[in-house]
Write an enzyme that holds these catalytic residues in place. Structure first.
Site, PDB file in Angstrom:
ATOM      1  CD  GLU A  35      40.014  42.165  47.907  1.00 19.12           C
ATOM      2  OE1 GLU A  35      40.160  43.133  47.107  1.00 19.12           O
ATOM      3  OE2 GLU A  35      40.780  41.924  48.838  1.00 19.12           O
ATOM      4  CB  CYS A  60      41.185  46.297  47.561  1.00 17.68           C
ATOM      5  SG  CYS A  60      41.192  45.487  49.177  1.00 17.68           S
TER       6      CYS A  60
END
Length: 713
Positions: free
Chosen positions: A278, A317
């Site tokens: 990720e 994020c």
């Protein structure tokens, strides 16, 4: 060995410890050498003051021994537990940690996190443990094998069948985490691995690894987790992948550049190491063309953008990087975001009263964010709010002044005349920075908004803010394949929504393309990521033995009416065995019975009341019995009426009506103990019974599963 205290005061500077092979470990420091300044040790600074708090090093750590310990001790001890037993340990751990959050908040503040930020990280991580503790018990069997899908008949006589099962991978889960969520990032990876029965080796990011170490100290201190199930590496672990092979898994969160390096490791490329990542994400928030200033949706949109810009100082994020809005309201959006930032944002040391946005994690991170903003301004972005100068901040003692050695910056909002500028869609400033771009929306057209969202190259999450279902449908179907998650925001859910930037453990976290292409969370889906799906083929008896679930064609033990002479409903959970069965007598269904059932229930559908109409239906030979009449009578055929171990019938599943039963036909029921699931915390468990109805010609009338609660003793 007891856990060393973390040196978080000016008076003591210690090395952040690792926890490996079920003991706390720090590298040896030669006499006369300062642990905080030794060449092979990385100093860790308070994000707000710049003060050295601790040092980090894994110099001399035997990584091969760490991996071997997980594969042996960790696998052995976790293998003693079922899914339910592991889930209960996660619940117990979550309860233990819930009472010790305050000390973690204090440590987290050193990273620049406000109390609100710390709660997102720490409470959110504990919440993940609670969620998996619940889902593990509700959605997985109380065993160590999971069946994936129905069995497939591979022979005409039913003696050879196949199906898919999940079993845990035989290695370790190496979990490499980012600096922005040192607790949540760790626990959201640990929880599904633990439920699966796979030991975790946690490698936190160096700048905030001390927060992760503090959490591990509490976890180990609880004594709840089995030996070998959790290890922590504080410091560099550059050669860790050298020790891994096809048995192991790596879950990485961080930069795309680092992910690329890790994915190119020979043990990943050709050695079979499972790898999921990720990474970067230029998340978008799209404002629908139906939304106008003053509306509930407009207010919710502005609040969402501001929250995502400032929560964790934008170091998420999942933060909103691109606000994609109709060109007609672009100026309104820019002005509204600026006004909200001026009203809500107070920058300073998170330990000071009144501060709403703390520092970035480090001076290095601050320099990277400023550099990215400078590049974006040079590419055509207009500074609509904030600046790159060091802001005046509130210090811990309440004074206001220059930020000195703290990693502080003002929120920055960029306004772009050129919505197609490459830098908007390719450069991520990982801080309190967002850009506003406009799209043409004549006659409600959203095609350009879809194209702009896709320019991000794949993202973790997008928000679609609209109150028009048609707009929502077009936008979501247009952007879904470019995103791991889409939040629909309108007046109906503005208050209850968990928000754009908050992944929830029930739903998938991850995204395609630039976002890494990985997938985490998503409930039990993430448990399966730590397991191998295997096709197994064999006889029904063999598959029953492997899975603990009775398969059609496997042996049955008919109690009532034979030498055993005992109805399976008379057996407690400790006595009942898979395959214990009961076969009823035939019972005839008359037209009078069907008519009475229709009249008393009110279900007078023509197939049960009108001979001519029923006969004209291609599915029926004439008037037929209600399906629910058959189910009711079937219960009467198999139920043992006296008080006993069976406590309750709490449902049925997978019901299918296959052959109609006409007036004058008869049917019988066969009941087989299909699956036995003891409940770890109760004096009873669940028994799933395979129920099948046959008519007088041995044709299958109906199939379903009956669920009962049965006492253990």
């Amino acid at each position: 060995m007891t856990a060393p205290a973390l040196g978080l005061t000016a008076e003591t500077v210690e090395t952040v410890p690792s926890y490996v092979r079920d003991a706390w470990w720090t590298p040896d420091v030669p006499d006369g050498e300062d642990a905080a300044t030794a060449g092979r040790r990385t100093p860790i600074r308070d994000a707000s003051t710049g003060e050295v708090m601790a040092a980090v090093s894994a110099d001399g750590l035997d990584l091969a021994a760490v991996v071997a310990h997980g594969r042996t001790v960790g696998q052995r001890e976790l293998g003693k537990l079922t899914f339910h037993q592991r889930a209960l340990k996660l619940k117990e751990l979550a309860q233990y940690l819930s009472g010790r959050r305050e000390e973690l908040y204090a440590i987290s503040a050193c990273s620049g996190a406000t109390l609100s930020d710390s709660k997102v990280d720490i409470d959110g991580g504990i919440g993940v443990l609670f969620t998996f503790g619940s889902k593990g018990r509700r959605e997985l069997p109380n065993s160590q094998v999971v069946i994936d899908g129905p069995a497939e008949a591979l022979s005409r006589d039913g003696s050879f069948v196949g199906e898919h099962i999940y079993t845990r991978i035989p290695g370790v889960a190496v979990q490499i985490n980012a600096f922005n969520f040192p607790v949540w990032g760790m626990l959201e990876k640990l929880a599904p691995a633990f439920i699966a029965g796979v030991p975790s080796i946690v490698k936190p990011a160096t700048p905030t690894g001390y927060v992760a170490a503090a959490m591990v100290r509490l976890i180990i201190g609880s004594g709840i987790l089995p030996a070998g199930s959790l290890q922590l590496i504080s410091g560099s672990a550059r050669n860790l992948l050298d020790e891994l092979d096809y048995r192991d898994l790596v879950a990485f969160t961080g930069s795309a550049g680092t992910a690329k390096t890790l994915k190119s490791h020979p043990n990943v490329v050709s050695g079979g190491v499972r790898f999921t990542s990720e990474t970067d994400s230029l998340n978008a928030a799209i404002l629908g063309p139906d939304v106008v200033p003053g509306s509930a949706e407009f207010a919710a949109y502005i609040a969402s953008v501001v929250t995502e810009m400032t929560s964790k100082a934008g170091q998420k994020c999942t933060s909103i990087r691109r606000a994609i809005v109709p060109e007609t309201v672009r100026r309104d959006v820019v002005d509204a975001i600026g006004a909200a930032l001026r009203k809500r944002v107070v920058v300073g040391d998170p330990r000071a009263d009144g501060v709403t946005m703390g520092a970035l994690t480090s001076l290095d991170q601050l320099a990277e964010v400023r550099s990215a903003v400078e590049t974006m301004i040079a590419a055509g972005g207009t500074l609509a709010y904030g600046n790159l100068a060091a802001p005046a901040v509130i210090h811990a003692d309440g004074s206001v002044g220059p930020s000195a050695d703290g990693a502080f910056m003002s929120p920055v909002l960029l306004d772009w005349d050129n919505a197609q500028a490459p830098e908007v869609h390719s450069l991520e400033a990982f801080g309190p920075v967002a850009s506003v771009v406009g799209y043409e929306s004549a006659n409600g057209d959203v095609s350009e908004a879809i194209r702009l969202a896709a320019l991000g190259g794949g993202s973790l999450v997008a928000t679609v803010c609209t109150n028009d279902p048609a707009v929502a449908q077009e936008l979501v179907t247009g952007i879904a394949a470019h995103h791991g998650r889409v939040l629909l925001l309108n007046r109906e859910d503005a208050r209850s929504s968990t928000g754009h930037g908050s992944p929830v453990p029930h739903l998938v976290h991850g995204g395609p393309g630039r976002a890494g292409g990985g997938e985490e969370l998503g409930g039990v889906r993430s448990v399966y990521h730590h397991m191998q799906r295997t096709a197994v083929q064999g006889s029904p008896n063999m598959l029953t033995a492997i899975t603990g679930v009775w398969h059609t064609g496997a042996d049955r033990n008919f109690g009532a009416g034979d030498a055993a002479g005992e109805h399976p409903f008379r057996k407690s959970l400790s006595e009942l065995r898979i395959g214990d069965a009961f076969a009823s007598r035939l019972r005839q269904v008359s037209l009078k019975d069907i008519t009475a059932f229709a009249n008393t229930t009110g279900d007078t559908f023509y197939a049960h009341t009108n001979q001519e109409a029923a006969a004209a239906n291609p599915f029926f030979p004439g008037i037929v019995a209600h399906g629910y009449l058959l189910l009711s009578w079937a219960a009467g055929l198999f139920v043992d009426p006296e008080p006993g171990p069976v406590l309750a019938n709490y449902g049925l599943e997978n019901l299918r009506f296959i052959t109609p039963v006409a007036a004058g036909d008869s049917f019988r029921v066969t009941l087989t103990a299909k699956q036995i699931t003891p409940r770890e915390t109760d004096e009873y468990g669940e028994v799933r019974w395979d129920a099948i109805l046959h008519n007088q010609n041995d044709e299958i009338v109906a199939t379903y599963d009956v669920l009962t609660l049965v006492a253990k003793e």
